[in-house]
Motif scaffolding. Structure first.
Motif, short mmCIF file in Angstrom:
data_model
loop_
_atom_site.label_atom_id
_atom_site.label_comp_id
_atom_site.label_asym_id
_atom_site.label_seq_id
_atom_site.Cartn_x
_atom_site.Cartn_y
_atom_site.Cartn_z
N ALA A 1 0.82 -1.21 0.00
CA ALA A 1 0.00 0.00 0.00
C ALA A 1 0.85 1.26 0.00
O ALA A 1 0.46 2.29 -0.55
N GLU A 2 2.03 1.16 0.60
CA GLU A 2 2.93 2.33 0.67
C GLU A 2 3.41 2.76 -0.72
O GLU A 2 3.82 3.91 -0.90
N LEU A 3 3.38 1.85 -1.70
CA LEU A 3 3.88 2.17 -3.03
C LEU A 3 2.81 2.73 -3.96
O LEU A 3 3.09 3.08 -5.10
N ALA A 4 1.56 2.79 -3.50
CA ALA A 4 0.47 3.23 -4.36
C ALA A 4 0.64 4.69 -4.77
O ALA A 4 1.00 5.54 -3.95
N ASP A 5 0.38 4.96 -6.03
CA ASP A 5 0.40 6.32 -6.57
C ASP A 5 -1.03 6.86 -6.47
O ASP A 5 -1.88 6.57 -7.31
N ASP A 6 -1.28 7.64 -5.44
CA ASP A 6 -2.64 8.09 -5.17
C ASP A 6 -3.20 8.95 -6.31
O ASP A 6 -4.38 8.85 -6.65
N GLU A 7 -2.35 9.77 -6.90
CA GLU A 7 -2.81 10.63 -7.99
C GLU A 7 -3.21 9.79 -9.21
O GLU A 7 -4.25 10.02 -9.83
N GLY A 8 -2.37 8.81 -9.54
CA GLY A 8 -2.70 7.94 -10.67
C GLY A 8 -3.95 7.12 -10.42
O GLY A 8 -4.80 6.95 -11.31
N LEU A 9 -4.08 6.60 -9.21
CA LEU A 9 -5.27 5.82 -8.87
C LEU A 9 -6.52 6.67 -8.94
O LEU A 9 -7.57 6.22 -9.41
N ALA A 10 -6.43 7.91 -8.48
CA ALA A 10 -7.60 8.80 -8.52
C ALA A 10 -7.99 9.12 -9.95
O ALA A 10 -9.19 9.17 -10.29
N ARG A 11 -6.99 9.35 -10.80
CA ARG A 11 -7.29 9.69 -12.19
C ARG A 11 -7.99 8.53 -12.90
O ARG A 11 -8.99 8.71 -13.59
N ILE A 12 -7.46 7.32 -12.73
CA ILE A 12 -8.08 6.15 -13.34
C ILE A 12 -9.42 5.84 -12.68
O ILE A 12 -10.42 5.51 -13.34
N GLY A 13 -9.45 6.00 -11.34
CA GLY A 13 -10.67 5.68 -10.61
C GLY A 13 -11.84 6.58 -10.95
O GLY A 13 -13.00 6.18 -10.79
N ALA A 14 -11.56 7.78 -11.42
CA ALA A 14 -12.65 8.69 -11.80
C ALA A 14 -13.44 8.15 -12.99
O ALA A 14 -14.59 8.55 -13.20
N ASN A 15 -12.81 7.25 -13.77
CA ASN A 15 -13.48 6.65 -14.93
C ASN A 15 -13.23 5.15 -14.92
O ASN A 15 -12.84 4.57 -15.94
N TRP A 16 -13.49 4.51 -13.78
CA TRP A 16 -13.09 3.12 -13.62
C TRP A 16 -14.00 2.14 -14.36
O TRP A 16 -13.57 1.06 -14.74
N MET A 17 -15.27 2.52 -14.59
CA MET A 17 -16.18 1.59 -15.24
C MET A 17 -15.88 1.50 -16.73
O MET A 17 -15.61 2.51 -17.39
N PHE A 18 -15.94 0.28 -17.27
CA PHE A 18 -15.68 0.08 -18.69
C PHE A 18 -16.81 0.68 -19.54
O PHE A 18 -17.97 0.72 -19.11
N SER A 19 -16.47 1.09 -20.74
CA SER A 19 -17.48 1.63 -21.65
C SER A 19 -18.45 0.56 -22.11
O SER A 19 -19.60 0.85 -22.49
N THR A 20 -18.00 -0.71 -22.08
CA THR A 20 -18.85 -1.85 -22.43
C THR A 20 -18.80 -2.86 -21.28
O THR A 20 -17.72 -3.20 -20.81
N SER A 21 -19.94 -3.34 -20.85
CA SER A 21 -19.97 -4.31 -19.75
C SER A 21 -19.17 -5.55 -20.10
O SER A 21 -19.25 -6.05 -21.22
N PRO A 22 -18.41 -6.09 -19.14
CA PRO A 22 -17.67 -7.33 -19.41
C PRO A 22 -18.56 -8.50 -19.81
O PRO A 22 -18.12 -9.42 -20.50
N GLU A 23 -19.83 -8.46 -19.39
CA GLU A 23 -20.75 -9.56 -19.67
C GLU A 23 -21.69 -9.27 -20.82
O GLU A 23 -22.72 -9.93 -20.99
N LYS A 24 -21.35 -8.30 -21.68
CA LYS A 24 -22.25 -7.95 -22.77
C LYS A 24 -22.31 -9.02 -23.85
O LYS A 24 -23.33 -9.21 -24.50
N GLY A 25 -21.22 -9.75 -24.06
CA GLY A 25 -21.15 -10.73 -25.14
C GLY A 25 -21.78 -12.06 -24.77
O GLY A 25 -22.54 -12.18 -23.80
N PRO A 26 -21.47 -13.10 -25.54
CA PRO A 26 -22.00 -14.45 -25.26
C PRO A 26 -21.58 -14.93 -23.88
O PRO A 26 -20.57 -14.50 -23.32
N LYS A 27 -22.35 -15.85 -23.33
CA LYS A 27 -22.03 -16.39 -22.01
C LYS A 27 -20.67 -17.07 -22.04
O LYS A 27 -20.28 -17.68 -23.03
#
Length: 270
Positions: free
Chosen positions: A176-202
């Protein structure tokens, strides 16, 4: 080790030979949390090459400004698979946020991912999450942590024993001490994928979904909703387990992972 994927140097470690197993850790830690949970399992399961990358902004993998979303991280992980695993089939294990990326990788590469295991999986529709509660506490109050570690340990573990405290100190707190809080926050602001992982065939290969009954971060109700997409999935809710389930119920997790690997092996030969 290091592999440059999309110009990002991805740090990773690997052990053993045989069928590749890609293992993805959760947020705010690095590969060490999952190596501590998985390597004791693979001590008794041979013929597997285990690959543990540090996700961007964690461990020793940076998060340059080109990575701004979950979609960007997914593209990087797919490039990592192409370069480190290649085209052969592989198993895939993810914990928490790592399980979210694992779902997406399996959705993009359903024929190559020959088995999928999701542990305390993060999802888009988290619901009915229980409040945090400590079920067992046998830690000597004289054995104190610094205030930041104390808060993290108390909020993460529902089973607080000298053994879980030792695992926290050895594998969770240092990563946890090595985490880049700024990078995590930037990615986390848009963490959801544009397409659901389960959108395709089962997803047709053997799967495993393991949740903690006391998981106050993602719960167990939301992951249940995934079952429709994974017809070959075993679903388990483990009592005496929160989001730190790999540390709190290692013996049950070992039994479930071992059985899942057996099913994946059987599916390969069918």
């Amino acid at each position: 080790m290091e592999f440059k994927a999309l110009d990002v140097p991805v740090n990773y470690v690997e052990y053993g030979d045989g069928t590749p197993v890609l293992v993805l850790h959760g947020a705010n830690v690095d590969h060490r949390e999952m190596t501590s949970a998985m390597e004791p399992i693979f001590d008794d399961v041979k013929d597997h090459r285990r690959i543990y990358p540090d996700l961007p902004a964690m461990g020793h993998t940076p998060a340059p400004e080109t990575l701004n979303s979950g979609d960007d991280v997914l593209d990087l992980l797919l490039a990592f698979v192409d370069g480190v695993v290649g085209k052969e089939p592989f198993r895939l294990i993810g914990h928490s946020a790592g399980a979210y990326y694992a779902r997406a990788i399996a959705g993009r590469r359903p024929k190559q991912v020959s088995g999928l295991a999701l542990i305390c999986p993060l999802g888009e529709h988290v619901r009915d999450v229980p409040a945090h509660q400590v079920l067992h506490d046998s830690v000597d109050r004289g054995d104190t942590l610094d205030p930041a570690e104390e808060s993290t340990f108390r909020d993460y573990f529902v089973v607080q024993t000298p053994a879980t405290l030792e695992r926290f100190r050895e594998y969770v707190a240092p990563s946890a001490e090595l985490a880049d809080d700024e990078g995590l926050a930037r990615i986390g602001a848009n963490w959801m994928f544009s397409t659901s992982p389960e959108k395709g065939p089962k997803y047709a290969s053997p799967a495993l979904i393991v949740t903690g009954r006391q998981d106050s971060m993602v719960g167990y109700a939301g992951p249940w909703d995934l079952l429709e997409h994974y017809p070959r999935a075993t679903f388990a809710v483990l009592d005496r387990a929160g989001h730190a389930l790999p540390h709190e119920q290692p013996d049950l997790l070992k039994a479930l992972i071992t059985e899942w690997l057996d099913r994946a092996r059987e599916h390969d030969s069918a």
